[in-house]
Write a protein that holds these residues in place. Structure first.
Motif, PDB file in Angstrom:
ATOM      1  N   ARG A 160       5.348 -11.815  18.457  1.00 33.60           N
ATOM      2  CA  ARG A 160       4.637 -13.049  17.710  1.00 33.60           C
ATOM      3  C   ARG A 160       4.438 -12.550  16.052  1.00 33.60           C
ATOM      4  NH1 ARG A 160      -0.357 -14.153  15.910  1.00 33.60           N
ATOM      5  NH2 ARG A 160      -1.381 -12.301  16.675  1.00 33.60           N
ATOM      6  N   LEU A 161       4.482 -11.483  15.932  1.00 31.59           N
ATOM      7  CA  LEU A 161       4.138 -11.251  14.446  1.00 31.59           C
ATOM      8  C   LEU A 161       5.800 -11.019  13.865  1.00 31.59           C
ATOM      9  CD1 LEU A 161       1.967  -8.080  14.581  1.00 31.59           C
ATOM     10  CD2 LEU A 161       1.305 -10.213  13.667  1.00 31.59           C
ATOM     11  N   GLU A 162       6.602 -10.533  14.721  1.00 29.29           N
ATOM     12  CA  GLU A 162       8.081 -10.499  14.348  1.00 29.29           C
ATOM     13  C   GLU A 162       8.514 -11.822  13.732  1.00 29.29           C
ATOM     14  OE1 GLU A 162      10.235  -8.765  16.914  1.00 29.29           O
ATOM     15  OE2 GLU A 162       9.794  -6.556  16.464  1.00 29.29           O
ATOM     16  N   GLU A 163       8.145 -12.948  14.806  1.00 33.90           N
ATOM     17  CA  GLU A 163       8.621 -14.214  14.567  1.00 33.90           C
ATOM     18  C   GLU A 163       7.802 -14.893  13.096  1.00 33.90           C
ATOM     19  OE1 GLU A 163       7.284 -16.342  17.967  1.00 33.90           O
ATOM     20  OE2 GLU A 163       8.851 -15.519  19.353  1.00 33.90           O
ATOM     21  N   GLN A 164       6.584 -14.634  12.948  1.00 31.74           N
ATOM     22  CA  GLN A 164       6.029 -14.836  11.839  1.00 31.74           C
ATOM     23  C   GLN A 164       6.462 -14.428  10.576  1.00 31.74           C
ATOM     24  OE1 GLN A 164       1.856 -13.996  11.994  1.00 31.74           O
ATOM     25  NE2 GLN A 164       1.427 -15.608  13.846  1.00 31.74           N
ATOM     26  N   VAL A 165       7.008 -13.039  10.500  1.00 28.13           N
ATOM     27  CA  VAL A 165       7.367 -12.266   9.492  1.00 28.13           C
ATOM     28  C   VAL A 165       8.935 -13.104   9.302  1.00 28.13           C
ATOM     29  CG1 VAL A 165       8.675 -10.226   8.664  1.00 28.13           C
ATOM     30  CG2 VAL A 165       6.196 -10.109   9.781  1.00 28.13           C
ATOM     31  N   LEU A 166       9.666 -13.219  10.279  1.00 25.96           N
ATOM     32  CA  LEU A 166      11.104 -13.897  10.131  1.00 25.96           C
ATOM     33  C   LEU A 166      10.980 -15.567   9.515  1.00 25.96           C
ATOM     34  CD1 LEU A 166      13.973 -13.879  10.676  1.00 25.96           C
ATOM     35  CD2 LEU A 166      13.818 -14.753  13.020  1.00 25.96           C
ATOM     36  N   LEU A 167       9.816 -16.165   9.954  1.00 30.06           N
ATOM     37  CA  LEU A 167       9.619 -17.395   9.357  1.00 30.06           C
ATOM     38  C   LEU A 167       9.150 -17.335   7.978  1.00 30.06           C
ATOM     39  CD1 LEU A 167       9.306 -20.460  10.139  1.00 30.06           C
ATOM     40  CD2 LEU A 167       6.998 -20.081  10.906  1.00 30.06           C
ATOM     41  N   LEU A 168       8.363 -16.350   7.745  1.00 30.97           N
ATOM     42  CA  LEU A 168       8.011 -16.227   6.293  1.00 30.97           C
ATOM     43  C   LEU A 168       9.263 -15.716   5.293  1.00 30.97           C
ATOM     44  CD1 LEU A 168       4.509 -14.284   6.614  1.00 30.97           C
ATOM     45  CD2 LEU A 168       4.866 -16.647   5.747  1.00 30.97           C
ATOM     46  N   ALA A 169      10.010 -14.681   5.873  1.00 28.06           N
ATOM     47  CA  ALA A 169      11.149 -14.668   5.015  1.00 28.06           C
ATOM     48  C   ALA A 169      12.232 -15.661   5.040  1.00 28.06           C
ATOM     49  CB  ALA A 169      12.047 -13.289   5.783  1.00 28.06           C
ATOM     50  N   GLN A 170      12.226 -16.441   6.115  1.00 27.96           N
ATOM     51  CA  GLN A 170      13.119 -17.597   5.735  1.00 27.96           C
ATOM     52  C   GLN A 170      12.505 -18.678   4.862  1.00 27.96           C
ATOM     53  OE1 GLN A 170      13.602 -19.427   9.879  1.00 27.96           O
ATOM     54  NE2 GLN A 170      14.869 -17.735  10.544  1.00 27.96           N
ATOM     55  N   GLU A 171      11.126 -18.867   4.795  1.00 26.78           N
ATOM     56  CA  GLU A 171      10.690 -19.669   3.925  1.00 26.78           C
ATOM     57  C   GLU A 171      10.893 -19.120   2.458  1.00 26.78           C
ATOM     58  OE1 GLU A 171       6.509 -20.017   5.155  1.00 26.78           O
ATOM     59  OE2 GLU A 171       6.898 -21.478   6.588  1.00 26.78           O
ATOM     60  N   ARG A 172      10.649 -17.664   2.395  1.00 29.86           N
ATOM     61  CA  ARG A 172      10.879 -17.122   0.772  1.00 29.86           C
ATOM     62  C   ARG A 172      12.119 -17.384   0.440  1.00 29.86           C
ATOM     63  NH1 ARG A 172      11.567 -11.067   1.133  1.00 29.86           N
ATOM     64  NH2 ARG A 172      13.282 -11.799   1.886  1.00 29.86           N
ATOM     65  N   ASP A 173      13.196 -17.255   1.434  1.00 28.57           N
ATOM     66  CA  ASP A 173      14.670 -17.317   0.929  1.00 28.57           C
ATOM     67  C   ASP A 173      14.784 -18.769   0.627  1.00 28.57           C
ATOM     68  OD1 ASP A 173      15.007 -14.632   1.520  1.00 28.57           O
ATOM     69  OD2 ASP A 173      15.752 -15.202   3.538  1.00 28.57           O
ATOM     70  N   ILE A 174      14.306 -19.705   1.339  1.00 31.98           N
ATOM     71  CA  ILE A 174      14.382 -21.040   1.066  1.00 31.98           C
ATOM     72  C   ILE A 174      13.742 -21.539  -0.544  1.00 31.98           C
ATOM     73  CG2 ILE A 174      13.629 -23.406   1.607  1.00 31.98           C
ATOM     74  CD1 ILE A 174      13.819 -22.479   4.383  1.00 31.98           C
ATOM     75  N   TRP A 175      12.515 -20.867  -0.685  1.00 29.59           N
ATOM     76  CA  TRP A 175      11.941 -21.196  -2.004  1.00 29.59           C
ATOM     77  C   TRP A 175      12.674 -20.458  -3.181  1.00 29.59           C
ATOM     78  CZ3 TRP A 175       8.483 -24.639  -3.431  1.00 29.59           C
ATOM     79  CH2 TRP A 175       7.609 -25.100  -2.152  1.00 29.59           C
ATOM     80  N   ILE A 176      13.405 -19.187  -2.854  1.00 31.85           N
ATOM     81  CA  ILE A 176      13.920 -18.668  -3.852  1.00 31.85           C
ATOM     82  C   ILE A 176      15.154 -19.514  -4.157  1.00 31.85           C
ATOM     83  CG2 ILE A 176      15.502 -16.498  -4.370  1.00 31.85           C
ATOM     84  CD1 ILE A 176      13.306 -14.795  -2.855  1.00 31.85           C
ATOM     85  N   SER A 177      15.806 -19.725  -2.913  1.00 37.19           N
ATOM     86  CA  SER A 177      16.982 -20.717  -3.414  1.00 37.19           C
ATOM     87  C   SER A 177      16.853 -21.847  -4.066  1.00 37.19           C
ATOM     88  CB  SER A 177      17.724 -21.010  -2.019  1.00 37.19           C
ATOM     89  OG  SER A 177      18.885 -21.838  -2.011  1.00 37.19           O
ATOM     90  N   ALA A 178      15.638 -22.646  -3.584  1.00 32.30           N
ATOM     91  CA  ALA A 178      15.342 -23.826  -4.305  1.00 32.30           C
ATOM     92  C   ALA A 178      14.860 -23.686  -5.810  1.00 32.30           C
ATOM     93  CB  ALA A 178      14.273 -24.292  -3.619  1.00 32.30           C
ATOM     94  N   VAL A 179      14.200 -22.677  -6.147  1.00 28.65           N
ATOM     95  CA  VAL A 179      13.709 -22.267  -7.451  1.00 28.65           C
ATOM     96  C   VAL A 179      14.968 -21.989  -8.210  1.00 28.65           C
ATOM     97  CG1 VAL A 179      12.593 -20.609  -9.025  1.00 28.65           C
ATOM     98  CG2 VAL A 179      11.339 -21.618  -6.951  1.00 28.65           C
ATOM     99  N   TYR A 180      15.993 -21.117  -7.842  1.00 31.52           N
ATOM    100  CA  TYR A 180      17.169 -20.827  -8.492  1.00 31.52           C
ATOM    101  C   TYR A 180      18.033 -22.057  -8.723  1.00 31.52           C
ATOM    102  CZ  TYR A 180      21.424 -18.286  -9.398  1.00 31.52           C
ATOM    103  OH  TYR A 180      22.701 -17.833 -10.056  1.00 31.52           O
ATOM    104  N   ASP A 181      18.322 -22.970  -7.799  1.00 34.08           N
ATOM    105  CA  ASP A 181      19.022 -24.164  -8.147  1.00 34.08           C
ATOM    106  C   ASP A 181      18.221 -25.090  -9.149  1.00 34.08           C
ATOM    107  OD1 ASP A 181      20.871 -23.298  -6.034  1.00 34.08           O
ATOM    108  OD2 ASP A 181      19.798 -24.489  -4.386  1.00 34.08           O
ATOM    109  N   LEU A 182      16.921 -25.085  -9.000  1.00 35.65           N
ATOM    110  CA  LEU A 182      16.296 -25.942  -9.932  1.00 35.65           C
ATOM    111  C   LEU A 182      16.404 -25.336 -11.499  1.00 35.65           C
ATOM    112  CD1 LEU A 182      14.386 -28.160 -10.537  1.00 35.65           C
ATOM    113  CD2 LEU A 182      12.395 -26.503  -9.955  1.00 35.65           C
TER     114      LEU A 182
END
Length: 391
Positions: free
Chosen positions: A173-195
């Motif tokens: 469960r924690l690994e899934e949460q960490v993976l989800l947070l990492a994916q969200e972080r990557d999405i936010w970083i990519s969005a901020v970079y594109d912006l």
């Protein structure tokens, strides 16, 4: 002369007298090793008396009738031979009886010993049974304890398995949460970079664009220098390790050579000193001018003894070790070791100088390196003194 009644009566009286003298009725005059031997001796004496009487009786009967006398004589001979066989048979039977008695006694002793052994075995068997019973009880008790322990272990294993399953669930469960947070972080970083890129392009922010490009270039250059520094450190550390091993081997060889030389010199000096002490026993006076007068006949001297020349030659050879080619060779080996030590010390100093901390200070290994250098200098000085022979 025909026999008469008077002769028969005289013969009877003579027989009674002879039997009485022989002690047939009293059994006291004849002794032997056993009762059987007594009886045989008595029978032999009594038989002799009967033979005498029979001879006389046969003579008297033969006067009246020769045939009757012959028959009686033959009967006496048969009777005598029969009686002579009786003692032999009695002796044989007695020997067999004695042997049988000894066998019976031996068998009785064996039976008694067997009875005692049987009793001892019975007591030991009883002790073994008691011990077996005790061991059986202890084994049953240990088995019960082992069963209880195994039951507790099984329960603990089940509990541990449940905890492990719970841990696995929580970890997943924690690994899934960490993976989800990492994916969200990557999405936010990519969005901020594109912006940020869109804002730079729309507003034509040239300086920010240049800073971005410079940052990427600086990052790549730093990575390159880090890899280059790591490669150089690895190469220098490899060389440093090889040179330290060579230094260790050379220094060990020099130390072993010095030890052998000192042991050899010490042995020679001890032998020379012991010989000189023996010589001094012959010279009670300290005045060397009186040596020829005080020297006893047959005593050793410094001039006339060939061994003294040998000792002087030994001392001379030993002295040459502290000068000439031997001393030069040892000194050269020590200098080579010192040069090698200075080289790997410089190499180590060079490696440490590449790793300053953020405060601009050298790492703590620099102090250890200086201490090693100081101890190496002290060791060189000691070896130098020992090579020169001033110790």
């Amino acid at each position: 002369k025909p026999s008469g009644r008077l002769e028969v009566i005289q013969l009877m009286e003579m027989m009674d007298s002879m039997l009485e003298k022989a002690g047939v009725n009293k059994l006291i005059s004849i002794t032997g090793p056993s009762q059987l031997h007594n009886a045989l001796e008595l029978m032999r004496a009594e038989q002799n008396i009967y033979n005498i009487v029979f001879h006389e009786l046969i003579r008297q009967v033969s006067v009246d009738c020769v045939e009757r006398g012959q028959l009686l004589s033959k009967l006496r001979q048969r009777y005598v031979s029969l009686l002579e066989r009786v003692p032999e048979q009695m002796k044989t039977l007695y020997a067999k009886m004695t042997a049988q008695r000894m066998v019976n006694r031996h068998i009785t002793e064996e039976l008694l010993y067997f009875k005692e052994s049987l009793g001892q075995l019975s007591s030991e068997l009883h002790e073994i049974r008691e011990h077996d019973h005790k061991v059986t009880e202890e084994a049953e008790k240990a088995q019960e304890e082992l069963t209880a322990t195994m039951q507790e272990t099984k329960e603990s294993a089940n509990l541990l398995e449940e905890y492990r399953e719970l841990y696995e669930l929580q970890r997943r469960r924690l690994e899934e949460q960490v993976l989800l947070l990492a994916q969200e972080r990557d999405i936010w970083i990519s969005a901020v970079y594109d912006l940020a890129l869109k804002i730079i392009d729309r507003n034509q922010l040239t300086l920010v664009h240049r800073l971005h490009v410079s940052g990427k270039t600086l990052t790549s250059i730093l990575k390159h220098f880090i890899v280059l520094l790591a490669s150089k450190d690895t190469e220098d550390l490899t060389d440093l390790q090889e040179e330290t091993e060579q230094f260790k081997e050379k220094l060990g060889h020099i130390g072993a050579e010095i030890e052998r030389s000192e042991e050899s010199s010490q042995g020679k000096l001890q032998m020379v000193c012991s010989t000189f002490n023996k010589w001094l026993q012959y010279f009670p006076s300290s005045d060397l001018s009186l040596l020829p007068l005080l020297q006893p006949k047959g005593s050793p001297t410094f001039r006339d003894t060939a061994s003294s020349l040998l000792f002087f030659q030994m001392l001379k050879d030993d002295l040459e070790q502290f000068g000439g080619e031997v001393h030069l060779s040892k000194t050269e080996s020590l200098k080579n070791a010192a040069i090698l030590q200075e080289h790997w010390m410089e190499l180590g100093q060079r490696v440490l100088n590449r790793h300053w901390d953020l405060a601009g200070a050298l790492p703590p290994q620099h102090t250890a390196l200086e201490e090693i250098k100081q101890r190496a200098c002290e060791l060189y000085q000691q070896y130098k003194i020992r090579i020169s022979g001033n110790n």
